[in-house]
Design a protein around this motif. Structure first.
Motif, PDB file in Angstrom:
ATOM      1  N   GLU A   9       0.726  -1.007   0.088  1.00 38.52           N
ATOM      2  CA  GLU A   9      -0.191   0.176  -0.048  1.00 38.52           C
ATOM      3  C   GLU A   9       0.914   1.223   0.264  1.00 38.52           C
ATOM      4  O   GLU A   9       1.995   1.053   0.456  1.00 38.52           O
ATOM      5  N   PRO A  10      -0.046   2.322  -0.330  1.00 41.14           N
ATOM      6  CA  PRO A  10      -1.085   2.727  -1.503  1.00 41.14           C
ATOM      7  C   PRO A  10      -1.132   2.478  -2.546  1.00 41.14           C
ATOM      8  O   PRO A  10       0.796   2.138  -3.703  1.00 41.14           O
TER       9      PRO A  10
ATOM     10  N   GLU B 137      -5.596   1.683   0.788  1.00 36.85           N
ATOM     11  CA  GLU B 137      -4.650   2.635   2.044  1.00 36.85           C
ATOM     12  C   GLU B 137      -4.435   1.333   2.761  1.00 36.85           C
ATOM     13  O   GLU B 137      -3.129   1.697   3.203  1.00 36.85           O
ATOM     14  N   ARG B 138      -4.990   0.389   2.221  1.00 33.85           N
ATOM     15  CA  ARG B 138      -4.471  -0.744   3.714  1.00 33.85           C
ATOM     16  C   ARG B 138      -5.735  -1.906   3.265  1.00 33.85           C
ATOM     17  O   ARG B 138      -6.730  -2.009   2.915  1.00 33.85           O
ATOM     18  N   GLU B 139      -4.938  -2.893   3.415  1.00 30.35           N
ATOM     19  CA  GLU B 139      -5.452  -3.891   3.075  1.00 30.35           C
ATOM     20  C   GLU B 139      -5.432  -5.152   4.050  1.00 30.35           C
ATOM     21  O   GLU B 139      -3.904  -5.244   4.991  1.00 30.35           O
TER      22      GLU B 139
END
Length: 101
Positions: A3-4, A93-95
């Motif tokens: 990310e990102p 932005e996040r996973e």
């Protein structure tokens, strides 16, 4: 993926025309995989088709959108294969993931 990054979400409703669609879908996926900044793709097709492609940055997405062969496929899609579609471009932005072992 680190990310990102960006996700292009393509949702569509198809017409009754099927001739040439599967071959073009395979061709576009294979071509996208060769483009700078391409990170991956996921797809599902039932009543509505959903394809999500992942890209390093917005510049990579813009270059893919303007790629000559991709533009030809877009034109054919509008004239033959799609009743309607939407494209959404999102910054991831996040996973996180869950895997059952």
């Amino acid at each position: 993926m680190k990310e990102p990054y960006y996700a292009v979400i393509f949702t569509s409703n198809r017409t009754e025309v099927v001739q040439g669609y599967a071959d073009m879908a395979i061709k576009m996926e294979n071509l996208a995989k060769t483009q700078p900044g391409f990170l991956g793709v996921e797809s599902a097709k039932e009543v509505i088709g959903i394809t999500v492609s992942y890209w390093k940055n917005l510049e990579s997405i813009a270059k893919w959108r303007e790629h000559t062969e991709h533009m030809l496929a877009q034109t054919k899609g509008k004239s033959e294969w799609y009743q309607k579609y939407s494209v959404r471009i999102c910054k991831v932005e996040r996973e996180y993931h869950f895997f059952k072992e």
